[in-house]
Each structure stands twice: as C-alpha cells, then as structure tokens.
Write a protein that holds these residues in place. Structure first.
Motif, PDB file in Angstrom:
ATOM      1  N   PHE A  70      -2.518  -0.492  -4.509  1.00  0.00           N
ATOM      2  CA  PHE A  70      -3.861  -1.351  -4.229  1.00  0.00           C
ATOM      3  C   PHE A  70      -4.734  -1.762  -5.556  1.00  0.00           C
ATOM      4  O   PHE A  70      -5.009  -2.769  -5.847  1.00  0.00           O
ATOM      5  N   ILE A  71      -5.053  -0.570  -6.418  1.00  0.00           N
ATOM      6  CA  ILE A  71      -5.811  -0.454  -7.429  1.00  0.00           C
ATOM      7  C   ILE A  71      -5.071  -1.390  -8.493  1.00  0.00           C
ATOM      8  O   ILE A  71      -5.834  -2.107  -9.306  1.00  0.00           O
ATOM      9  N   ASN A  72      -3.831  -1.276  -8.704  1.00  0.00           N
ATOM     10  CA  ASN A  72      -3.121  -2.245  -9.762  1.00  0.00           C
ATOM     11  C   ASN A  72      -3.174  -3.707  -9.530  1.00  0.00           C
ATOM     12  O   ASN A  72      -3.186  -4.285 -10.242  1.00  0.00           O
ATOM     13  N   ALA A  73      -2.907  -3.891  -8.234  1.00  0.00           N
ATOM     14  CA  ALA A  73      -2.469  -5.233  -7.795  1.00  0.00           C
ATOM     15  C   ALA A  73      -3.736  -5.920  -7.208  1.00  0.00           C
ATOM     16  O   ALA A  73      -3.824  -7.087  -7.311  1.00  0.00           O
ATOM     17  N   GLU A  74      -4.390  -5.400  -6.299  1.00  0.00           N
ATOM     18  CA  GLU A  74      -5.575  -6.121  -5.795  1.00  0.00           C
ATOM     19  C   GLU A  74      -7.064  -5.834  -5.939  1.00  0.00           C
ATOM     20  O   GLU A  74      -7.917  -6.619  -5.585  1.00  0.00           O
ATOM     21  N   LEU A  75      -7.370  -4.812  -6.839  1.00  0.00           N
ATOM     22  CA  LEU A  75      -8.491  -4.601  -6.962  1.00  0.00           C
ATOM     23  C   LEU A  75      -9.256  -5.731  -7.700  1.00  0.00           C
ATOM     24  O   LEU A  75     -10.630  -6.241  -7.498  1.00  0.00           O
ATOM     25  N   LEU A  76      -8.779  -5.913  -8.907  1.00  0.00           N
ATOM     26  CA  LEU A  76      -9.429  -7.016  -9.346  1.00  0.00           C
ATOM     27  C   LEU A  76      -9.758  -8.439  -8.554  1.00  0.00           C
ATOM     28  O   LEU A  76     -10.864  -8.904  -8.812  1.00  0.00           O
ATOM     29  N   ALA A  77      -8.580  -8.883  -7.877  1.00  0.00           N
ATOM     30  CA  ALA A  77      -8.981  -9.814  -7.020  1.00  0.00           C
ATOM     31  C   ALA A  77     -10.222  -9.733  -6.028  1.00  0.00           C
ATOM     32  O   ALA A  77     -11.038 -10.542  -5.723  1.00  0.00           O
ATOM     33  N   GLU A 103     -16.029   1.453  -6.471  1.00  0.00           N
ATOM     34  CA  GLU A 103     -16.069   2.493  -5.348  1.00  0.00           C
ATOM     35  C   GLU A 103     -16.242   2.177  -4.077  1.00  0.00           C
ATOM     36  O   GLU A 103     -15.517   2.661  -3.300  1.00  0.00           O
ATOM     37  N   ARG A 104     -16.868   1.087  -3.606  1.00  0.00           N
ATOM     38  CA  ARG A 104     -16.958   0.771  -2.298  1.00  0.00           C
ATOM     39  C   ARG A 104     -15.523  -0.041  -1.780  1.00  0.00           C
ATOM     40  O   ARG A 104     -15.195   0.440  -0.929  1.00  0.00           O
ATOM     41  N   ILE A 105     -15.115  -0.797  -2.543  1.00  0.00           N
ATOM     42  CA  ILE A 105     -13.625  -1.297  -2.284  1.00  0.00           C
ATOM     43  C   ILE A 105     -12.730  -0.427  -2.130  1.00  0.00           C
ATOM     44  O   ILE A 105     -12.006  -0.450  -1.211  1.00  0.00           O
ATOM     45  N   VAL A 106     -12.473   0.276  -3.027  1.00  0.00           N
ATOM     46  CA  VAL A 106     -11.264   1.396  -2.938  1.00  0.00           C
ATOM     47  C   VAL A 106     -11.528   2.561  -2.072  1.00  0.00           C
ATOM     48  O   VAL A 106     -10.543   2.729  -1.331  1.00  0.00           O
ATOM     49  N   THR A 107     -12.904   2.923  -1.951  1.00  0.00           N
ATOM     50  CA  THR A 107     -13.016   3.921  -0.628  1.00  0.00           C
ATOM     51  C   THR A 107     -12.697   3.065   0.869  1.00  0.00           C
ATOM     52  O   THR A 107     -12.195   3.862   1.729  1.00  0.00           O
ATOM     53  N   HIS A 115     -10.655   0.900   1.411  1.00  0.00           N
ATOM     54  CA  HIS A 115      -8.998   0.864   1.415  1.00  0.00           C
ATOM     55  C   HIS A 115      -8.616   2.229   1.901  1.00  0.00           C
ATOM     56  O   HIS A 115      -7.726   2.243   2.766  1.00  0.00           O
ATOM     57  N   ILE A 116      -9.197   3.285   1.410  1.00  0.00           N
ATOM     58  CA  ILE A 116      -8.583   4.697   1.736  1.00  0.00           C
ATOM     59  C   ILE A 116      -8.895   4.847   2.893  1.00  0.00           C
ATOM     60  O   ILE A 116      -8.223   5.405   3.814  1.00  0.00           O
ATOM     61  N   ARG A 117     -10.163   4.794   3.272  1.00  0.00           N
ATOM     62  CA  ARG A 117     -10.531   4.893   5.026  1.00  0.00           C
ATOM     63  C   ARG A 117      -9.552   4.138   5.906  1.00  0.00           C
ATOM     64  O   ARG A 117      -9.383   4.576   6.891  1.00  0.00           O
ATOM     65  N   ASP A 118      -9.288   2.806   5.434  1.00  0.00           N
ATOM     66  CA  ASP A 118      -8.430   2.219   6.177  1.00  0.00           C
ATOM     67  C   ASP A 118      -6.953   2.732   6.283  1.00  0.00           C
ATOM     68  O   ASP A 118      -6.306   2.686   7.284  1.00  0.00           O
ATOM     69  N   ARG A 119      -6.455   2.907   5.116  1.00  0.00           N
ATOM     70  CA  ARG A 119      -5.070   3.812   5.171  1.00  0.00           C
ATOM     71  C   ARG A 119      -5.241   5.471   6.076  1.00  0.00           C
ATOM     72  O   ARG A 119      -4.071   5.730   6.070  1.00  0.00           O
ATOM     73  N   GLU A 120      -6.421   5.761   5.912  1.00  0.00           N
ATOM     74  CA  GLU A 120      -6.652   7.039   6.942  1.00  0.00           C
ATOM     75  C   GLU A 120      -6.083   7.067   8.297  1.00  0.00           C
ATOM     76  O   GLU A 120      -5.445   7.826   8.708  1.00  0.00           O
ATOM     77  N   GLY A 121      -6.233   5.743   8.951  1.00  0.00           N
ATOM     78  CA  GLY A 121      -5.722   5.618  10.334  1.00  0.00           C
ATOM     79  C   GLY A 121      -4.436   5.525  10.431  1.00  0.00           C
ATOM     80  O   GLY A 121      -4.095   6.101  11.454  1.00  0.00           O
ATOM     81  N   ARG A 122      -3.972   4.683   9.655  1.00  0.00           N
ATOM     82  CA  ARG A 122      -2.283   4.521   9.545  1.00  0.00           C
ATOM     83  C   ARG A 122      -1.678   5.758   9.271  1.00  0.00           C
ATOM     84  O   ARG A 122      -0.670   6.104   9.973  1.00  0.00           O
ATOM     85  N   ALA A 123      -2.121   6.457   8.291  1.00  0.00           N
ATOM     86  CA  ALA A 123      -1.536   7.823   7.827  1.00  0.00           C
ATOM     87  C   ALA A 123      -1.691   8.810   9.247  1.00  0.00           C
ATOM     88  O   ALA A 123      -0.545   9.527   9.582  1.00  0.00           O
ATOM     89  N   LYS A 124      -2.674   8.816   9.669  1.00  0.00           N
ATOM     90  CA  LYS A 124      -2.953   9.807  10.968  1.00  0.00           C
ATOM     91  C   LYS A 124      -2.079   9.421  12.093  1.00  0.00           C
ATOM     92  O   LYS A 124      -1.568  10.175  12.744  1.00  0.00           O
TER      93      LYS A 124
END
Length: 834
Positions: free
Chosen positions: A688-695, A457-461, A463-472
């Motif tokens: 991100f979940i498919n490629a980087e979450l495990l790493a 939850e921490r890692i994915v959330t 990443h979502i917050r990081d993308r929030e700034g770029r999307a805005k």
C-alpha cells in the motif's frame, strides 16, 4: 596612536571572530589577560596607557588606583569607550572617561583613600587594538592611610591574586628603577603564581629619574637578578608632562631618544621602550593563538564534515517553487517507503541499539509472546482429567461403557481449540500496535513538513486499522477450520493403540534435553532482606534443567543453582515505590525455593523483559500458575470422587490423545499465524505504501499546502548554510594565521631564587651583592670602545654579540657615599647565575 605591533594579527583575528559572530557563535580563542602589578606610584597606569595608546586614566597629586580597572579592548571601525555601569552611553572624549573612572571610584569607596575589590569594567572600541583584556590593579602598599583598613596590604594582595592566578594571565611586574629590585613586591607575587617564570615579564620604569652616574644596565641585560623572560625598560611621562597635556605619541618619541642617547642603554635601545613591550606582548598573543589553532582547526573540520551533505541539499533551495515541491513530495514518500521496509525487513544502517523495534519486535511477538500466550491457556492436569472423566460418564449416560468413547475425545479437543482464539487475536493486536509505532518512527523524517507528516500518518494508520478486521476474521476462520473437522488420521496423531507408548517416548525425549542453555541475562533478586544487603542484580543462566546465577557475566563465581523440578511462575504486583516489574518462581509442593524463601522474586526493567523471561522458562518446562475458579475448587474438594481402574485407563488414553492432537493443532496455528499476519497485514501495508500512498496524498488536498515547510525547518536551513559558510571561512583564516605568523620560542630557564625571602632579605648573585639591593648603587656607564665579554644569552637574546653592543668586561665601580665599605673588588669575568 595605536599599537602597530599588533596590526598584523588584527585583520586575521577580526575576520575569524566576524565569521563566528555572523552565525551567532563564540570564537573561543581565550586570548590572555594582561595584568599590571606593582607598588604605588611605580608607573603601572602609564604603562597601561602607553600600551593602549590613549591617555584616559586618572592623574594628579595623590591620585592612585583604588579599584581594579578591567579594560576590554575591542576592535571596531570607530573609537569610543563604554562603561558597564553606564551601558549604552558612548564616551568619545577620553577626558570624560577619566572623570567617570574617578567619579565611579568615589561612589564605591568614598573620596578618601579606601579601596574596593569590585572592578570597574571599561570597554574601549578602536581600530588600533586587538580583542583582549588589560587589568590595572591597585598598587601594593604597606601602611594604611586615610580610611584604609589595617589589613590593607593583605586585601590588595588577595585582590591581585584573583586576577594573576589565571593561567592565561600575562603578568607585567612593574618596578621603579630607583627602588630595591630584590625586594620587589610585584616580582614576589608573580613568583607565587608563576614559579617557572613562563608568563612574567619584568618592567623597569623611571630610568630617567636615577641618580646621576648610575644605571640599570646589568638588570636590563638580565645578568643581574635574572628573570626567564627578562626585563624591559620604559620611560613614562612625568607628572609635569601629564599636567602639560603631553600626548602619548610625543612621550614615546622622547622615550626612544632617551634610550638612543644614554651611553648605558644605546646598545640595547631596540630592545627597550614601550614599542618593545608591545612587541613582546604581541609575540605572547601570537604564540597563544597558534597553540590554540590545531585543536580549534580539528573541531571546525569535524563540524564542517558533518554539515557538508545537508548544506549541499539546501544550496539553491527555493521553498515556493512548485516543481521543487512536487519533486520533494515524491522523494519524501519514497524515503518513507524505504524506511518502513528497512525497519520491517531489517537493515545495517540506522540500527537502534537501545530497544527492539519494527521487524525485530514483531519476530519476538511471533516466536516468544504468542507461544507463551498459547501455553498460558493450557489447563491444569488435575482439572483436565476431571473434565475427561465427566465427559466419558456423560456420554455413557445410564449405561456402563465397555469402550473408550471417541466423542469424549472430540469434546475435549474442541474445547481446547476454542481457547486458542484469545491468544490469536491478542497476537494480531500486538503486531498492529508495533506497525503503528513503526509508521510514527518513519514519519519523524517528515517533521519539516507538518501537514505531510500528519496526513501520511493518518492515511497509513487508517489502512492498518482496515486490515486489522480482515486479519482477525482470517485468524478466527483458521480456528473455525480446526473445529470443523477433527482429523484423527493425521500422520502425527498417535492413535488409540500407541497412546501410552508414544507418551513414554515423548517423556524420554523431553528428559534428554539436558544442559541446553536457553537464556542468559541480568535479573534482580528482589526478596533478599535488608539485613542481608537488600535487592541485588545477578547474571542468570537458564538451562533445560536448572536456573543458576552468578556474580557477573564472566560466570566464574556461581552464587546458586536452582533445579527446575516442580517449579512454576506467577506474576507479582508491582510495588508503589518500585520502578521494576516483578515475577516469582515457587515450588508446587510448598517447599523452600531459595534458602529460607518459599518464593524467588525476580525483577526486570520492563514488562517486555518479564514476558520474555517467562517465555524462556516455559521452554524449560516451568509453566505459569493457573488461577482456578473458587467454585470449581470447592466442587472438586467436595466431590473428590475416585475413579475405578477401567475409567482411569480411559481417562489416561483420552488425555494422551488430546495432548497428541493439540500438539498438532498448536504446531499448525503457530506456523499459520505469522504467515497469515504477514500476508494480510505487513506485506499488504508495504504494498500500500509503495503503490497507493502517493495517490492518496494527492487526493487528500492541495500538494502545495502539504509541502509547506515548518518555521523550524526554514530556520534550520538558514542556520546550516550560514554555519557551513562560516566554518569554511574560519578554516581559511586559520590557514592564513598559520602561514603569516611564527612562534617565538620560550627562553631557557634561569635561576630566579633571588626573588622573595624571609624578612625582606634576598640572595644576590655573588658578582654584585650591592646592586641587588638598589639599582642606583653606583654603577657607571661602560666606556666606549671597550671589548665585549663572552656571549651570555638571556631571555631577551644575546645582547653582546654585535659591534653595536660594546660592553666592558669588568670595571671598577664607585660605591656611593652612603655605603662605602660594601663594594667588593671587581671580578675579572662576571657569569650570570645558572
């Protein structure tokens, strides 16, 4: 000495109950209780002791049962007894059990003859019994003695009825052979609760105490005073035998010799005695268990099927195996990725039928919430015209312009475009919140590994917050791009020459959308007065022209139809006591909307439903109310300037141009916003979940720590495996019970109307009226070698169809001296009542 008749069932039922005890569940076969009912000194307690195989009930001159004794028989490897009031204390000497029953009775009701409905609970553990309940009840008495109350008979009756009214209670109606059977209190009580005789067995005691030369042969053959299940005769120990410590095994042997040697009973000796009573009760228990098994088997099979897949996963599971942890981490991350994609893209499995979530909710944000937010930013028509006129005048300055200035058009358009930033940013925020909710829902499957769930939850959330700034930033860039250049050469732009003509055409196209159904659903009309019934729920249908509501969703009974002309929507503050969310529709010309009401208040269960209805109303042309600033309203009211015809034409032209260009901008933004958010956020998060979450998880810490399962999961795994195994064993045992036992059919009905009657008088069969009053009424044993009468099968079977069952067809009866005139002439053939 144990009950040998039940020992075929004991191992199977014990295995079934052991299988369920192992997993901490109850085996609800609901075995019947067996209640022994009869008058005082009828031999009830002796019957009970013979059935149990132990001498443990109080005995002696004048000693009677004064409290119900609830005896629970429990199968065990050893033999001991335990009282509920002395829990934890084991009694291995059954003489001490008898003494404790007497002492506990005296403690509750005194040493006199008082009675109490409070039962004594006794558990007897033995390898020779089946798990069931026996009840020894106080004997029925007519006259109070000692300190007994005046209504002692009614009290005892009520006490007995508490037990025998239960449908699974088998009633042993005990009557002494030397008493009047037709007036047996035990049979009367049994008939009150069991009129069909399905669970009543007559027990005749004291056959060895009948007068010389008399017998109860016709009663035991169920020809005289018949019962559906018939009668079973028993011979109990006498008081002399009890005082002499004659054990039950010897008493049962003496009972058998009595029936084999008595000339009136030897032909039915195999159907008499305590062993026969035990076999009949065993048949009843077997029938009950077999009747219960089909539903019980179906329930177990459904439970087993539900656990099969999970048990297969847990079989051979080793929590501390490093290779298992690595494999399971890969599987968990892969499953999380699949679940996230299914929730976003949609899937047929695990469909949420309660509310919208995941991709469906994001779709609603794109195509309902976001367009609604755009429309909310539109200016009021009067305010728009006023701003255009100010822009034209300020651009011309001191001069009077001859042409319509295009700079006024650009100024108004840029101001309108700038207002789009707010709805666009809000759309991004709503999508982000739904993505985070989707991540939490998907991570619920990881709850068996708390550290893994928290870290995922921490890692994915993050990443979502990081993308929030770029999307805005990208969304705001879209708005800035629109502001950078006003493209008046756009193919959809009407231009100055076609402004008026295109406007009229658009009005016609809008008016052509008639009778198009936009939305249907339930709403509550909130502002109906209490005198008229208060708030009510109706089925609403919104079209391009009207808002109608019906009594129900069949749309047969229309309650009202409201035209949409001059209507607007505004929010209503939620009341303190109401759980619903409210909005209202009102008329801009201050007319009544619905009957005598200026507004129509409509209530929904959630704010999302309110926003969705407001979006639908917006599509129908019902716009939200604009709250104007107080200053601008006062300014407009004070100035209230009038425009000359030339200025008015310029304002109209620019107004049409602004509408045309903003329609192009809105169309572009409404198209680009979902694409931008999908590219920069949703698709990026999936990748991100498919490629980087495990790493990221590997770099976050020790994988062994991440894969430490919760205590609840370990308990769950053990419970699933135990339950699965117990269910398989239980089904196998049920199969054994079904194949090793057989059902004894219920005997046919008989005429038992002789039981009971007003004033103690009862209807007797016409063949022998005297015998119904007293079984010792001069019946003589049948002579040897007499031919048997025609077969007359009763509840205990046809007794007279074998060579070992001789019986005289009719014989003269010698009336006793006390009633010489009441013996009718013998009948040539004697028929049992139907």
């Amino acid at each position: 000495m144990g009950n040998r008749g039940m020992e075929d069932l004991i191992p199977l039922v014990n295995k079934l109950q052991d299988a369920f005890s192992y997993i901490g569940q109850a085996c609800n076969l609901d075995l019947p209780q067996i209640a022994v009912v009869g008058g005082q000194s009828a031999g009830k307690s002796s019957v009970l002791e013979n059935f149990v195989g132990r001498d443990f009930l109080p005995r002696g001159s004048g000693i009677v049962t004064r409290r119900p004794l609830v005896l629970q028989l429990i199968s065990a490897t050893a033999e001991w007894a335990e009282f509920l009031h002395c829990k934890g204390k084991k009694f291995t000497d059954f003489d001490e059990v008898r003494q404790e029953i007497e002492a506990e009775t005296d403690r509750a009701v005194g040493a006199n003859k008082g009675i109490s409905p409070i039962p004594i609970n006794l558990r007897v553990y033995s390898p020779h019994v089946l798990n069931l309940t026996l009840i020894d009840l106080p004997g029925i008495t007519k006259v109070p003695v000692g300190d007994q109350p005046v209504d002692i008979e009614q009290q005892i009756r009520d006490m007995i009825m508490q037990f025998i009214t239960r449908e699974s209670c088998l009633i042993l109606a005990v009557t002494p052979a030397n008493s009047d059977l037709a007036n047996s209190d035990a049979l009367k009580l049994a008939k009150d609760v069991d009129p069909q005789g399905l669970r009543t067995i007559g027990v005749i005691t004291k056959l060895d105490l009948m007068d010389e030369g008399t017998d109860a042969r016709e009663v035991l053959e169920n020809k005289l005073l018949p019962l559906r299940r018939g009668y079973i005769g028993v011979v109990n120990r006498s008081q002399k035998d009890i005082d002499g410590k004659k054990d039950i095994k010897a008493a049962l042997e003496a009972e058998r010799k009595f029936f084999l040697s008595h000339p009136a009973y030897r032909h039915v000796a195999e159907k008499m005695g305590t062993p026969r009573l035990q076999r009949v009760l065993n048949e009843q228990l077997t029938n009950h268990i077999r009747d219960t098994l089909p539903a019980f088997r179906s329930k177990l099979q459904s439970q087993l099927l539900a656990l099969d897949k999970e048990a297969e996963e847990y079989r051979g599971y080793r929590p501390d195996d490093p290779s298992r942890k690595t494999k399971q981490l890969l599987q968990m991350v892969q499953q999380f990725s699949v679940d996230f994609e299914k929730r976003i893209e949609g899937s047929g499995d695990q469909v949420d039928t309660v509310e919208l979530s995941g991709g469906a909710k994001i779709n609603r944000i794109f195509h309902e919430r976001f367009p609604f937010e755009l429309v909310k930013m539109e200016c009021d028509e009067k305010e728009m015209r006023r701003e255009i006129s100010y822009a034209i005048k300020n651009i011309h300055g001191i001069r009077t312009g001859l042409f319509t200035p295009d700079m006024a058009f650009e100024a108004i358009v840029k101001k309108q475009v700038m207002q789009l930033k707010g709805p666009c940013v809000k759309c991004v925020d709503m999508v982000i919140q739904e993505l985070i909710n989707t991540v939490r829902q998907c991570s619920n499957k990881l709850e068996c590994f708390p550290m893994l769930q928290e870290e995922t939850e921490r890692i994915v959330t993050t990443h979502i917050r990081d993308r929030e700034g770029r999307a805005k930033d990208q969304v705001l860039l879209l708005i800035d791009i629109q502001l950078s250049y006003i493209n008046t050469n756009h193919e959809d732009f009407i231009g100055f020459a076609n402004a008026q003509q295109r406007t009229s055409q658009s009005n016609k196209s809008q008016s052509s959308a008639v009778n198009q159904v936009i939305r249907k659903g339930w709403l509550t009309i909130n502002n109906i007065s209490i005198m008229k019934g208060g708030a009510k729920e109706y089925w609403f249908v919104l079209t391009a022209e009207s808002l109608s509501w019906f009594k129900d969703d069949e749309e047969k009974e229309k309650k009202y139809m409201l035209p949409l002309d001059n209507l607007k929507v505004r929010d209503v503050e939620k009341s303190f006591l109401s759980s619903k969310h409210i909005f209202c529709i009102f008329n801009t010309e201050s007319r009544n909307v619905y009957k005598d009401n200026r507004t129509l208040e409509l209530a929904c269960d959630s704010q999302e439903d309110v926003d969705s209805w407001k979006s639908s109303l917006l599509r129908a042309g019902v716009y939200p109310e604009k709250v104007m600033a107080v200053e601008s309203e006062s300014t407009a009211a004070t100035e209230n300037f009038s425009m000359d015809p030339q200025l008015e034409r310029k304002v109209e032209t620019i107004r049409n141009l602004v509408d045309s260009y903003m329609a192009i901008v809105n169309k572009c933004i409404r198209d680009l916003m979902p694409k931008t958010i999908m590219h920069l956020m949703i698709n990026n998060v999936k990748d991100f979940i498919n490629a980087e979450l495990l790493a990221q998880l590997y770099s976050a810490g020790d994988q062994n720590t991440l894969m430490d399962e919760s205590q609840e999961q370990a308990q769950r795994r053990d419970e699933v495996l135990r339950t699965h195994q117990a269910l398989k064993e239980a089904l196998a045992i049920i199969g054994d019970i079904s194949t090793t036992t057989f059902t004894v059919p219920m005997p046919p009905p008989v005429d038992n109307s002789w039981v009971g009657g007003a004033g103690g008088r009862s209807r007797s069969p016409p063949s022998s009226p005297t015998s119904s009053r007293r079984m010792s009424s001069g019946q003589r044993p049948a002579p040897r070698g007499a031919p048997p009468p025609p077969n007359r099968p009763g509840p205990l079977g046809p007794f007279n169809n074998t060579a070992e069952s001789p019986q005289a067809p009719s014989r003269p009866n010698r009336a006793p001296p006390s009633i010489p005139s009441r013996r009718p002439p013998p009948s040539p053939t004697r028929q049992a009542p139907p």
